[in-house]
Design an enzyme around this catalytic site. Structure first.
Site, PDB file in Angstrom:
ATOM      1  CB  SER A 296       3.884  11.995   3.592  1.00 22.27           C
ATOM      2  OG  SER A 296       3.718  11.409   4.857  1.00 22.27           O
TER       3      SER A 296
ATOM      4  NE  ARG B 168       5.577   8.168   7.403  1.00 22.26           N
ATOM      5  CZ  ARG B 168       6.765   7.709   7.011  1.00 22.26           C
ATOM      6  NH1 ARG B 168       7.810   7.824   7.803  1.00 22.26           N
ATOM      7  NH2 ARG B 168       6.923   7.152   5.827  1.00 22.26           N
TER       8      ARG B 168
ATOM      9  CE  LYS C 201      -2.428   9.377   0.364  1.00 22.31           C
ATOM     10  NZ  LYS C 201      -2.114   8.860   1.720  1.00 22.31           N
TER      11      LYS C 201
END
Length: 550
Positions: free
Chosen positions: A155, A313, A165
């Site tokens: 990330s 994000r 992930k």
């Protein structure tokens, strides 16, 4: 705050990419050392190869463990795999492919040979599983096999980190039952010398999927793309060197937007970045230091947006306010969506993590919607997004997703691309920037001051904090006001929060241990101003320290 925060990175700040990749293959982890074990946090296993925390042995073992987990769960469909732009992502993806193919897993990777944002992979899993299945995932015929996926990304972490992930068939982050099993099995495999790992050359044995095409073509079903195009709102999109770079160019062309990709550069050292608060390069679009170069251009556009390396994000920059606090934009997004999405269920809830701003509570109440407050971690929103009972789920760390226009699921992982485009839709429809709309919210509900700070804590103290109960807090007042709640479980779902939250009429704080550093995090908010917030923070440290010492 370090003196160089917000300034451009120097050559001495950059990673040695060759050394990083060499260490990935050369260093062998010793899982008897805690820092070298496979450990899944809220967003997968992360670490640097230079610290023997993210190396080939980790990925071989973790992938084999995922294969075995899939078999135990009866998951027989394809596994979608994608990676971001971190230097360790491509080697790790190659390692994973070797194991997946050797185990007979049908694998789908990007047909363009490029990078895959986390939301695009979640979208792909859900699109596959939607065909021939009901809302609960039960086969209706024609497509009995469920798909899942792996995203190779740390990330927003610094360039020297790698990340891995797992997303099960619901498309979102795996829950702790899955990740704990996978991590434990992976560490067993490493300790046994990888004898249980199957691997082979994957050349010619991997199928492809056009992640970008399927995702971008579907955006008109979640956003008012026509309004954005017709308004001519000037958008500056900065992928921050991440996986969304090709997506933004395609979105602009396909929908005829007045959109400029302000920085299309891909560089695994991220030499173009400005340094974060601790003088590290970190692709965090919610950090004013990491976004400093973008903020200086705020008067060139109606809205500027940023994404982190895997685009889960978002950061929103407006001419009148600069970079918006993530909580502020979440409040505006919720207020706008629940006024402009008539296709959503009338009982669709508003999901937030319990460390997000309380102004969201007032917004929810103004729309007569139930507030669903859950622990930190986007995984908690997954069931509600899948069945449409949660219209919006958001975290204070600038991660969120919401439903399609018709009230059905879009992604079950955070989607920084649609949140960035939502800012443009808000401007197009209302004629006001999100920051102006936030000021209007504060005129109605009050103007809270919010901040997160860290305090030192060793491993034992962090473990105690994670198990702390509200009953362990002896204090009856906080910053001069009576304490009205001491929480160790989230009000929305009763799940343990891994720490405590203390609430008064005018303020609150929450304390949680960090999963990666020897600190605990104190989140705090006050509706009485900055001086009161500082008092809340000071008393919060004292309250937690006393509880840990008892």
């Amino acid at each position: 705050m370090n003196t160089r925060a917000g300034t451009k990175a120097l050559p001495s700040d950059l990673i040695d990419v060759k050394a990083l990749i060499h260490a990935y293959y050369a260093l062998v982890p010793d899982v008897s050392i805690p820092e070298q074990r496979v450990v899944f946090g809220t967003s997968g296993h992360r670490g640097s190869s230079l610290n023997t925390a993210f190396n080939e042995h980790h990925i071989l073992a973790t992938t084999q463990a995922i294969v075995e987990y899939r078999a135990l769960q009866g998951i027989t469909g394809p596994l979608f795999i994608g990676m971001d732009t971190h230097a360790l992502s491509r080697p790790a993806q190659t390692t994973a492919l070797e194991v997946l193919v050797a185990n007979g897993v049908r694998v789908m990777m990007d047909s363009r040979g490029g990078f895959t944002p986390t939301p695009s992979l979640s979208h792909a899993i859900l699109a596959y599983n939607r065909v021939g299945h009901d809302a609960d995932g039960h086969a209706l015929g024609g497509n009995p096999d469920l798909a899942d996926g792996i995203v190779v990304t740390p990330s927003h972490n610094p360039p020297g980190d790698g990340g891995f992930k797992y997303n099960p068939p619901h498309g979102g982050p795996a829950d702790s039952d899955a990740t704990n099993w996978i991590a434990a099995r992976a560490n067993e495999i490493i300790a046994a010398g990888l004898v249980d790992v199957q691997r082979t050359d994957p050349e010619g044995l991997v199928e492809t999927y056009d992640f970008l095409e399927h995702y971008v073509a579907d955006l008109g079903n979640i956003l008012n793309m026509d309004a954005i195009a017709e308004s001519g709102v000037r958008i500056g999109a900065d992928p921050l060197g991440g996986a969304s770079v090709a997506y933004w160019a395609e979105i602009s062309e396909r929908y005829g937007l007045n959109l400029t990709v302000v920085n299309p550069e891909i560089d695994p050292s991220w030499a173009f970045m400005t340094l974060d608060w601790d003088e590290k390069i970190r692709m965090d679009p919610s950090s004013p230091n990491a976004m400093a170069s973008l903020i200086t251009r705020r008067n060139e556009f109606d809205v500027l947006t940023g994404n982190d390396a895997d685009a889960d994000r978002h950061g929103i920059v407006t001419p009148d306010a600069g970079l918006m606090n993530p909580n502020h934009f979440l409040a505006v997004a919720i207020d706008y969506l629940f006024a402009h999405r008539s296709g959503w269920r009338p009982d669709a809830r508003i999901g937030k993590t319990l460390v997000s701003s309380s102004i969201i509570d007032f917004v929810a109440d103004s729309h007569h919607r139930e507030l669903w407050e859950v622990p930190v971690g986007f995984k908690w929103f997954v069931p509600g997004l899948v069945d449409g009972s949660v219209g919006f789920g958001g975290e204070e760390s600038a991660g969120a997703s919401f439903l399609r226009l018709d009230g059905t699921v879009w992604t079950t992982d955070k989607d920084g691309i649609i949140l960035a485009l939502l800012a443009a839709e808000i401007i197009a429809v209302t004629g006001k920037t999100p920051s102006v709309l936030y000021r209007e919210l504060t005129e109605r509900f009050g103007d809270p001051v919010y901040e997160r700070v860290d305090a030192p804590a060793n491993r034992e103290q962090k473990a105690r904090l994670g198990k702390l109960s509200g009953a362990d807090i002896a204090a009856t007042e906080l910053a001069g006001d009576p304490i009205i709640a001491k929480l160790s479980h989230a009000p929305g779902n009763g799940a343990a929060i891994g720490g405590v939250k203390v609430v008064t009429e005018f303020a609150w704080f929450a304390a949680r241990p960090s999963g990666t550093e020897d600190v605990y995090k104190i989140y705090a908010e006050s509706f009485k101003g900055p001086e009161h917030l500082a008092l809340v923070q000071a008393e919060a440290r004292a309250i937690v320290d006393r509880a840990l010492a008892s």
